[in-house]
Design a protein around this motif. Structure first.
Motif, mmCIF file in Angstrom:
data_model
loop_
_atom_site.group_PDB
_atom_site.id
_atom_site.type_symbol
_atom_site.label_atom_id
_atom_site.label_comp_id
_atom_site.label_asym_id
_atom_site.label_seq_id
_atom_site.Cartn_x
_atom_site.Cartn_y
_atom_site.Cartn_z
ATOM 1 N N LEU A 77 63.028 67.911 3.613
ATOM 2 C CA LEU A 77 62.164 68.273 2.493
ATOM 3 C C LEU A 77 61.322 67.080 2.035
ATOM 4 O O LEU A 77 60.116 67.211 1.773
ATOM 5 N N LEU A 78 61.962 65.922 1.926
ATOM 6 C CA LEU A 78 61.231 64.723 1.532
ATOM 7 C C LEU A 78 60.233 64.310 2.608
ATOM 8 O O LEU A 78 59.143 63.815 2.300
ATOM 9 N N LEU A 79 60.592 64.537 3.868
ATOM 10 C CA LEU A 79 59.684 64.201 4.965
ATOM 11 C C LEU A 79 58.398 65.019 4.876
ATOM 12 O O LEU A 79 57.297 64.486 5.045
ATOM 13 N N ALA A 80 58.541 66.313 4.608
ATOM 14 C CA ALA A 80 57.358 67.161 4.453
ATOM 15 C C ALA A 80 56.499 66.680 3.285
ATOM 16 O O ALA A 80 55.266 66.651 3.377
ATOM 17 N N ALA A 81 57.149 66.274 2.204
ATOM 18 C CA ALA A 81 56.415 65.812 1.026
ATOM 19 C C ALA A 81 55.659 64.518 1.306
ATOM 20 O O ALA A 81 54.488 64.364 0.928
ATOM 21 N N VAL A 82 56.320 63.574 1.978
ATOM 22 C CA VAL A 82 55.677 62.273 2.192
ATOM 23 C C VAL A 82 54.517 62.380 3.168
ATOM 24 O O VAL A 82 53.489 61.706 2.995
ATOM 25 N N TYR A 83 54.614 63.252 4.176
ATOM 26 C CA TYR A 83 53.507 63.390 5.120
ATOM 27 C C TYR A 83 52.355 64.213 4.551
ATOM 28 O O TYR A 83 51.265 64.225 5.119
ATOM 29 N N SER A 84 52.589 64.896 3.457
ATOM 30 C CA SER A 84 51.512 65.633 2.801
ATOM 31 C C SER A 84 50.570 64.702 2.040
ATOM 32 O O SER A 84 49.431 65.073 1.751
ATOM 33 N N ILE A 85 51.052 63.483 1.718
ATOM 34 C CA ILE A 85 50.230 62.584 0.904
ATOM 35 C C ILE A 85 50.035 61.202 1.518
ATOM 36 O O ILE A 85 49.143 60.465 1.098
#
Length: 284
Positions: A77-85
């Motif tokens: 979940l955090l991986l998806a968030a960090v690659y979004s920004i």
């Protein structure tokens, strides 16, 4: 056996950086990763079933398996968030450098262990590399400069946690079964946000081939690392895996054409050097 273990770990690091590149290039990161985990669950299910008889089912095994699934789920979940920004060439070195930094520091400050002077030099190199690649500048509006690096640090914390848990879990659970459990944990963690996004059809249409490849590469890379852990100590292998830090930075700069290319490649090399120094010569 050590030579084989190190080759497995280097392969694991390269594969990990490649599927992170795919994730960064995807349209909706949550949906892309959800599809990858779904592919992985079905791809590795037959092998997992064959290995179930080798599991030593105890209370400790169940607790470790549950902890592994939770940590992997939070990680994805955090991986998806960090690659979004964030840029791949910025956040990937931070993520990969944080986990090998945390484990020995926890040993020193919590367990009373010691590091050699060379080990502390390795710590300094990692910290310096993370600070330089973070490029957080006071005065930027909205704190946007710090959000991606801080999320990357959180991902690194999760990586440190699941490596420790998984190493212990391997005493009870075969690598393929443990890997499949993490795939299921990831799928469950992503399901709500992915299925409610409205991007399921668009993501599949745009990236179906890459999704299938990523669904194989992601668990395969970690599976190589788990197999390596059965051949050699985690304290030696975990640092070697972080050569993927350089792979990720190079892919971000050369493939995605991200900015600050020379700076980010050099800082990734700095982090990797620190990790190797700390891992191999850090003991007092």
């Amino acid at each position: 056996m050590l030579g084989i273990a190190m080759l497995l770990v280097l392969g694991s690091g390269f594969i990990h950086s490649v599927w992170n590149l795919y994730t960064k290039r995807s349209r909706n990161k949550n949906v892309f990763l959800w599809y990858c985990q779904l592919i992985a669950v079905f791809a590795f299910l037959p092998w997992t079933i064959l290995e179930l008889d080798a599991v030593r089912w105890t209370g400790s095994a169940a607790a470790l398996l549950a902890a592994s699934m939770v940590l992997h789920g939070l990680y994805v979940l955090l991986l998806a968030a960090v690659y979004s920004i964030g840029d791949l060439s910025q956040v990937y070195p931070i993520m990969r450098g944080t986990s090998p930094l945390l484990v020995p520091l926890l040993g020193v400050f919590v367990l009373g262990e010691t590091l050699s002077s060379i080990g502390w030099a390795g710590v300094a190199l990692i910290v310096l590399g993370i600070v330089l690649v973070s490029d957080i500048r006071p005065g930027r509006s909205g704190g946007s400069s710090s959000r991606a690096p801080l999320l990357a640090l959180a991902v690194g914390v999760c990586i440190a946690g699941y490596i420790i848990v998984d190493k212990k879990a391997l005493e009870y659970i075969p690598a393929i079964v443990l890997n499949e459990a993490s795939n299921i944990g990831n799928l469950l963690a992503l399901s709500t946000v992915a299925l409610r996004s409205g991007d399921m059809r668009a993501e599949w249409s745009a990236n179906r081939n890459v999704i299938v490849l990523g669904g194989i590469l992601a668990p395969a890379g970690y599976l190589l690392f788990l197999f390596a852990l059965t051949l050699a100590p985690v304290a030696l292998l975990a640092p070697m895996r972080e050569i993927g830090t350089v792979f990720g930075a190079v892919l971000g700069v050369w493939v995605l054409r991200e900015s600050q290319g020379r700076r980010r490649i050099w800082t990734s090399l700095l982090i990797t050097a620190g990790v190797i120094v700390l891992g191999i010569w850090g003991g007092a």
